[in-house]
Write an enzyme that holds these catalytic residues in place. Structure first.
Site, PDB file in Angstrom:
ATOM      1  N   TYR A   1     -12.960 -33.318 -17.291  1.00  0.00           N
ATOM      2  CA  TYR A   1     -11.757 -33.451 -18.133  1.00  0.00           C
ATOM      3  C   TYR A   1     -11.677 -32.353 -19.187  1.00  0.00           C
ATOM      4  O   TYR A   1     -10.661 -32.212 -19.865  1.00  0.00           O
ATOM      5  CB  TYR A   1     -11.719 -34.824 -18.843  1.00  0.00           C
ATOM      6  CG  TYR A   1     -11.684 -36.031 -17.936  1.00  0.00           C
ATOM      7  CD1 TYR A   1     -11.423 -35.906 -16.575  1.00  0.00           C
ATOM      8  CD2 TYR A   1     -11.906 -37.302 -18.449  1.00  0.00           C
ATOM      9  CE1 TYR A   1     -11.413 -37.019 -15.753  1.00  0.00           C
ATOM     10  CE2 TYR A   1     -11.886 -38.420 -17.628  1.00  0.00           C
ATOM     11  CZ  TYR A   1     -11.650 -38.276 -16.281  1.00  0.00           C
ATOM     12  OH  TYR A   1     -11.633 -39.384 -15.473  1.00  0.00           O
TER      13      TYR A   1
ATOM     14  N   HIS B   1     -18.921 -38.499 -10.379  1.00  0.00           N
ATOM     15  CA  HIS B   1     -17.458 -38.627 -10.434  1.00  0.00           C
ATOM     16  C   HIS B   1     -16.840 -38.921  -9.062  1.00  0.00           C
ATOM     17  O   HIS B   1     -15.836 -39.629  -8.965  1.00  0.00           O
ATOM     18  CB  HIS B   1     -16.879 -37.324 -10.998  1.00  0.00           C
ATOM     19  CG  HIS B   1     -15.540 -37.460 -11.630  1.00  0.00           C
ATOM     20  ND1 HIS B   1     -15.161 -36.747 -12.739  1.00  0.00           N
ATOM     21  CD2 HIS B   1     -14.458 -38.220 -11.322  1.00  0.00           C
ATOM     22  CE1 HIS B   1     -13.921 -37.065 -13.076  1.00  0.00           C
ATOM     23  NE2 HIS B   1     -13.471 -37.952 -12.228  1.00  0.00           N
TER      24      HIS B   1
ATOM     25  N   LYS C   1     -18.977 -38.425 -16.772  1.00  0.00           N
ATOM     26  CA  LYS C   1     -19.179 -38.297 -15.317  1.00  0.00           C
ATOM     27  C   LYS C   1     -19.558 -36.860 -15.003  1.00  0.00           C
ATOM     28  O   LYS C   1     -19.023 -35.934 -15.623  1.00  0.00           O
ATOM     29  CB  LYS C   1     -17.879 -38.631 -14.556  1.00  0.00           C
ATOM     30  CG  LYS C   1     -17.182 -39.879 -15.045  1.00  0.00           C
ATOM     31  CD  LYS C   1     -15.914 -40.210 -14.265  1.00  0.00           C
ATOM     32  CE  LYS C   1     -15.103 -41.241 -15.003  1.00  0.00           C
ATOM     33  NZ  LYS C   1     -14.262 -40.695 -16.108  1.00  0.00           N
TER      34      LYS C   1
ATOM     35  N   ASP D   1     -14.340 -43.415 -22.217  1.00  0.00           N
ATOM     36  CA  ASP D   1     -14.637 -42.878 -20.880  1.00  0.00           C
ATOM     37  C   ASP D   1     -14.124 -41.456 -20.770  1.00  0.00           C
ATOM     38  O   ASP D   1     -12.908 -41.220 -20.822  1.00  0.00           O
ATOM     39  CB  ASP D   1     -13.951 -43.716 -19.782  1.00  0.00           C
ATOM     40  CG  ASP D   1     -14.152 -43.084 -18.410  1.00  0.00           C
ATOM     41  OD1 ASP D   1     -15.269 -43.200 -17.879  1.00  0.00           O
ATOM     42  OD2 ASP D   1     -13.209 -42.452 -17.884  1.00  0.00           O
TER      43      ASP D   1
HETATM   44  P1  NDP Z   1      -3.560 -45.511 -17.038  1.00  0.00           P
HETATM   45  O1  NDP Z   1      -3.331 -46.645 -16.103  1.00  0.00           O
HETATM   46  O2  NDP Z   1      -4.498 -45.690 -18.157  1.00  0.00           O
HETATM   47  O3  NDP Z   1      -2.117 -45.072 -17.591  1.00  0.00           O
HETATM   48  C1  NDP Z   1      -1.986 -44.013 -18.466  1.00  0.00           C
HETATM   49  C2  NDP Z   1      -0.515 -43.613 -18.508  1.00  0.00           C
HETATM   50  O4  NDP Z   1       0.266 -44.697 -19.013  1.00  0.00           O
HETATM   51  C3  NDP Z   1      -0.273 -42.448 -19.411  1.00  0.00           C
HETATM   52  O5  NDP Z   1       0.822 -41.730 -18.858  1.00  0.00           O
HETATM   53  C4  NDP Z   1       0.104 -43.110 -20.744  1.00  0.00           C
HETATM   54  O6  NDP Z   1       0.958 -42.243 -21.453  1.00  0.00           O
HETATM   55  C5  NDP Z   1       0.821 -44.363 -20.288  1.00  0.00           C
HETATM   56  N1  NDP Z   1       0.572 -45.538 -21.147  1.00  0.00           N
HETATM   57  C6  NDP Z   1      -0.587 -45.873 -21.781  1.00  0.00           C
HETATM   58  N2  NDP Z   1      -0.458 -47.041 -22.415  1.00  0.00           N
HETATM   59  C7  NDP Z   1       0.799 -47.468 -22.188  1.00  0.00           C
HETATM   60  C8  NDP Z   1       1.519 -48.616 -22.593  1.00  0.00           C
HETATM   61  N3  NDP Z   1       0.941 -49.548 -23.344  1.00  0.00           N
HETATM   62  N4  NDP Z   1       2.809 -48.741 -22.190  1.00  0.00           N
HETATM   63  C9  NDP Z   1       3.377 -47.796 -21.409  1.00  0.00           C
HETATM   64  N5  NDP Z   1       2.734 -46.678 -20.990  1.00  0.00           N
HETATM   65  C10 NDP Z   1       1.461 -46.522 -21.375  1.00  0.00           C
HETATM   66  O7  NDP Z   1      -3.944 -44.260 -16.118  1.00  0.00           O
HETATM   67  P2  NDP Z   1      -5.043 -43.107 -16.099  1.00  0.00           P
HETATM   68  O8  NDP Z   1      -4.920 -42.484 -14.761  1.00  0.00           O
HETATM   69  O9  NDP Z   1      -4.995 -42.262 -17.279  1.00  0.00           O
HETATM   70  O10 NDP Z   1      -6.431 -43.890 -16.079  1.00  0.00           O
HETATM   71  C11 NDP Z   1      -7.103 -44.276 -17.249  1.00  0.00           C
HETATM   72  C12 NDP Z   1      -8.441 -43.602 -17.330  1.00  0.00           C
HETATM   73  O11 NDP Z   1      -9.201 -43.800 -16.144  1.00  0.00           O
HETATM   74  C13 NDP Z   1      -8.393 -42.076 -17.448  1.00  0.00           C
HETATM   75  O12 NDP Z   1      -7.977 -41.621 -18.708  1.00  0.00           O
HETATM   76  C14 NDP Z   1      -9.796 -41.724 -17.092  1.00  0.00           C
HETATM   77  O13 NDP Z   1     -10.655 -41.976 -18.190  1.00  0.00           O
HETATM   78  C15 NDP Z   1     -10.050 -42.679 -15.930  1.00  0.00           C
HETATM   79  N6  NDP Z   1      -9.736 -42.076 -14.618  1.00  0.00           N
HETATM   80  C16 NDP Z   1     -10.778 -41.866 -13.769  1.00  0.00           C
HETATM   81  C17 NDP Z   1     -10.578 -41.313 -12.536  1.00  0.00           C
HETATM   82  C18 NDP Z   1     -11.734 -41.103 -11.639  1.00  0.00           C
HETATM   83  O14 NDP Z   1     -11.602 -40.392 -10.633  1.00  0.00           O
HETATM   84  N7  NDP Z   1     -12.888 -41.663 -11.923  1.00  0.00           N
HETATM   85  C19 NDP Z   1      -9.247 -40.905 -12.081  1.00  0.00           C
HETATM   86  C20 NDP Z   1      -8.190 -41.194 -13.026  1.00  0.00           C
HETATM   87  C21 NDP Z   1      -8.452 -41.783 -14.240  1.00  0.00           C
HETATM   88  P3  NDP Z   1       0.704 -41.810 -23.011  1.00  0.00           P
HETATM   89  O15 NDP Z   1      -0.646 -41.145 -23.103  1.00  0.00           O
HETATM   90  O16 NDP Z   1       1.828 -40.884 -23.262  1.00  0.00           O
HETATM   91  O17 NDP Z   1       0.780 -43.085 -23.787  1.00  0.00           O
END
Ligand code: NDP
Length: 293
Positions: free
Chosen positions: A50, A108, A75, A45
């Site tokens: 981004y 988006h 998106k 995704d």
């Molecule tokens: P997530 O819930 O996926 O959490 C990501 C965070 O958690 C990062 O800081 C990551 O750090 C950390 N993390 C990942 N895996 C683990 C784990 N197993 N244990 C502990 N910490 C972990 O949040 P996001 O907001 O990134 O959402 C995911 C995706 O959703 C985005 O990447 C995007 O593709 C989408 N999105 C869409 C939006 C929209 O408006 N449509 C808005 C926000 C997100 P690290 O990378 O350091 O591991």
């Protein structure tokens, strides 16, 4: 045991767990995407906003996994709304990704202040779908009033609404509306990333109830949250740039939460959103231009 594929309302199969790449810097996106595909993920995704679509495409090619085995989702950003602009947004995204066809394109955000442009952008998605440039179309961050208007004024029912959804913010009313219309709920911040990096006072990763359930299964809190999404029929797109976490977030197909455990997670909903109110997104404050391919 929930299977790893969900059938969308037009028959297209979507791998339920995908890798998210929001806030993944371009210089690590290629390796994160290639790593995920090597670990077994078949769904990525991204989004024009981004600014890492080019590196997502490079990651897919670097992985050695065939393009047609990967479900690729992007998106279109609000500055590309309107019919002709959204058709051109396809050329920009597909050009950067290095593909002829997308698997899923989402709008988006709803643009409440210019919903006419939002509707015209969606009509462009309908045209791209009819022309075979994309296999499914949908929306993101649409609230009930946006969806109702879209359904009334356009033809193709969105396949997906990607919304903020984690144990602390579950949008159950919106999920119910999705179910009534055959729209798949796809969770962003599915493990509550926004409750930690967003500076929230309480992070899902430290939640006592989740820690207890995780302990009972010998799994991590992140794995429990992803399993909860799967068992409740949602798609989830966890983001990580770290190989060990990318692997951990995909290792969720060998255990089952009980109905009591699902209910205990359902009970964690605070009703408080971590991200911005979708109605606060306007061209004036968020309308940055998306570069050409
Ligand atoms: P997530 O819930 O996926 O959490 C990501 C965070 O958690 C990062 O800081 C990551 O750090 C950390 N993390 C990942 N895996 C683990 C784990 N197993 N244990 C502990 N910490 C972990 O949040 P996001 O907001 O990134 O959402 C995911 C995706 O959703 C985005 O990447 C995007 O593709 C989408 N999105 C869409 C939006 C929209 O408006 N449509 C808005 C926000 C997100 P690290 O990378 O350091 O591991």
């Amino acid at each position: 045991m929930a299977k790893n594929t969900i059938t969308l309302n037009n028959g297209v199969e979507l791998p339920a767990i995908g890798l998210g790449v929001f806030q993944t810097p371009p210089d690590v996106t290629t390796t994160a995407v290639a790593e995920a595909l090597r670990q077994g993920y078949r769904h990525i995704d991204t989004a024009a906003a981004y600014m890492n679509e080019r590196e997502v495409g490079e990651g897919i090619r670097a992985s050695g996994v065939a393009r047609d085995e990967v479900f690729l989702e992007t998106k279109f950003w609000i500055s590309d709304y309107g019919y002709d602009a959204a058709l051109h947004a396809f050329d920009k995204s597909a050009g950067k990704l290095g593909v002829d066809r997308l698997d899923l394109i989402l709008l988006h955000q709803p643009l409440s202040s210019r919903f006419d442009l939002t509707l015209d952008a969606y009509r462009a998605l309908e045209k791209l779908l009819a022309d075979g440039k994309v296999r499914a179309i949908g929306v993101s961050n649409f609230m009930p009033e946006h969806l109702e208007r879209l359904l009334a004024e356009t033809t193709v029912v969105p396949a997906v609404n990607q919304i903020e959804l984690h144990p602390y913010f579950q949008q159950t009313g919106l999920q119910k509306l999705h179910a009534e219309h055959g729209i798949l709920t796809q969770a962003w911040s599915p493990i509550g990333g926004i409750t930690s990096y967003g500076g929230g006072a309480k992070s899902t990763f430290d939640d006592p109830a989740l820690l207890e359930i995780a302990g009972a299964h010998g799994k991590s809190v992140a794995q429990v949250m992803l399993r909860w999404h799967l068992q409740e029929g949602r798609s989830a797109i966890p983001k990580s740039t770290k190989p060990a976490r990318i692997a951990e977030n995909f290792d969720v197909f060998d255990f089952e939460l009980s109905s009591e455990q699902l209910a205990a997670i359902d009970a964690l909903d605070t009703g408080v959103r971590g991200g911005p109110d979708p109605d606060s997104i306007t061209l004036e404050n968020y309308g940055m231009a998306i570069p050409e391919a």
